[in-house]
Design a protein around this motif. Structure first.
Motif, short mmCIF file in Angstrom:
data_model
loop_
_atom_site.label_atom_id
_atom_site.label_comp_id
_atom_site.label_asym_id
_atom_site.label_seq_id
_atom_site.Cartn_x
_atom_site.Cartn_y
_atom_site.Cartn_z
N SER A 37 0.53 38.64 43.38
CA SER A 37 -0.21 39.68 44.10
C SER A 37 -0.56 40.85 44.38
N GLY A 38 -1.37 41.15 45.47
CA GLY A 38 -1.71 42.42 46.01
C GLY A 38 0.14 43.17 46.90
N VAL A 39 -0.36 41.43 47.96
CA VAL A 39 0.35 41.99 48.85
C VAL A 39 2.29 41.81 47.79
N LYS A 40 2.56 41.63 47.07
CA LYS A 40 3.71 40.91 46.53
C LYS A 40 4.13 42.46 45.94
N ALA A 41 3.21 42.77 45.06
CA ALA A 41 2.98 44.15 44.76
C ALA A 41 3.77 45.35 45.31
N LEU A 67 6.09 49.70 50.29
CA LEU A 67 4.38 49.90 50.78
C LEU A 67 4.70 48.64 51.45
N LEU A 68 5.08 47.95 52.06
CA LEU A 68 4.60 46.61 52.52
C LEU A 68 4.69 47.06 54.02
N ASP A 77 -8.45 47.99 46.92
CA ASP A 77 -7.11 47.93 47.56
C ASP A 77 -5.55 48.32 47.72
N LEU A 78 -5.09 48.16 46.45
CA LEU A 78 -4.42 48.16 45.94
C LEU A 78 -4.64 49.63 45.25
#
Lengths: 188, 156
Positions: free
Chosen positions: A42-46, A52-53, A92-93
């Motif tokens: 997922s983008g979140v995990k990336a 960056l999170l 988004d990423l």
């Protein structure tokens, strides 16, 4: 090859896709081309992996004294991401990476199953290096190397001088170090 | 004709028929090219993964279409996922059925979707069956001491 240690240096590609089939496929394609691969679902995990999170605020602080742009010392040479993902999309990423002071120079490639010209243009306009239509083929992956080589050449000057005072043409890293540096003798 | 030769011919004929009938397309050839001595089970593991993933999607689709108020966006998302994985595997007929299904979702045609789901299940179980046969033939060749022929079927 300089130095006595013949460590093989590989480009490290981060691949992001919510489909398990496509993750396995892109991983195999990239490994066939001798890249080191990390896959994220997922983008979140990336974003988490890239540091960056939670750290969005600290990106604006000074990172200039360090090229270790996150505590894990993860070095990523390229990001290839699916466009359509739940939550944070590939688009988004891409935006977040290009807005990041420390990550913006990492080449980003977008993959999509849909041939939507406006989507493709939008991604390219926002800094995507390339856009692959799925299913991704070996010939697509072969196109990645020039992007990586170009960044390596650019990065050499910037990154070496700020890590330490040694010359850009570095010897291979010692076995217990995990951080990969760019050098002229990339064996891929 | 000795046994390995017979099995190999059977394999080639069977594989060729899958391409000719449009059950598989060139993407499956590409997948096989990615398999080598260091990853001898790449294709059959990927196919297994596809079977598992597809069963989940079909269950989700069935559930989504059974709701009192059907959310066609949700249905479409599942179909989109199935279309993507099928395309990556070279399962052409499944993929094409998904394309038809997406149109029906756009039209919010519930009856159409229900019929299409049945057809989709049919196509999926067909390709599943074919792949199982294919891998069985491969195993037989290997067990008989032969090598599995690479069938590079091109549409000219």
């Amino acid at each position: 090859m300089s130095g006595g240690v013949t460590t093989e240096m590989k480009f490290h590609v981060l691949a992001v896709d919510d489909s398990i089939i496509d993750r396995k496929l892109i991983e195999r394609l990239l490994k066939t081309s001798s890249y080191q691969v990390t896959v994220m679902e997922s983008g979140v995990k990336a974003l988490e992996y890239l540091g960056l999170l939670d750290d969005e605020k600290s990106n604006t602080k000074s990172h200039s004294n360090s090229t270790t742009w996150n505590q894990n010392e993860i070095q990523v040479n390229m990001i290839i991401t699916d466009y359509c993902m739940p939550g944070i999309t590939g688009y988004d990423l891409l935006r977040k990476i290009k807005e990041s002071t420390v990550l913006k120079d990492i080449p980003v490639v977008i993959m999509s199953s849909e041939n939507v010209p406006s989507r493709i243009n939008s991604c390219l306009e926002h800094g995507a290096e390339d856009f692959f239509l799925k299913p991704v083929q070996q010939s697509d992956v072969n196109k990645l190397r020039p992007h990586l080589m170009r960044e390596k050449e650019k990065g050499k000057e910037n990154q070496f001088n700020s890590i330490n005072k040694r010359k850009p043409i570095e010897e291979c890293l010692s076995p217990d170090r995990t951080r990969i540096r760019f050098n002229n003798d990339l064996v891929a | 004709m000795e046994i390995v030769g017979q099995l190999q011919k059977q394999f080639v004929d069977f594989t060729t028929s899958l391409y000719r009938e449009g059950i598989l397309d060139g993407q499956f050839v590409e997948l096989q090219k990615l398999q080598d001595e260091s990853t001898p089970d790449f294709v059959c593991e990927l196919v297994s993964e596809y079977f598992q993933d597809s069963e989940k999607i079909l269950t989700n689709l069935t559930t989504a279409l059974q709701q009192q108020v059907v959310n066609f966006k949700v249905v479409d998302d599942h179909v989109h996922q199935f279309k993507g994985s099928s395309s990556s595997m070279g399962a052409l007929r499944v993929r094409n059925m998904c394309i038809a299904f997406k149109s029906l979702c756009e039209e919010k045609n519930l009856d159409g979707c229900l019929r299409c789901l049945q057809q989709l299940k049919h196509e999926f179980y067909l390709v599943k069956n074919k792949w199982e046969t294919l891998f069985r033939l491969e195993r037989q060749i290997l067990e008989a001491g032969g090598a599995v022929p690479f069938v590079d079927y091109r549409f000219y």
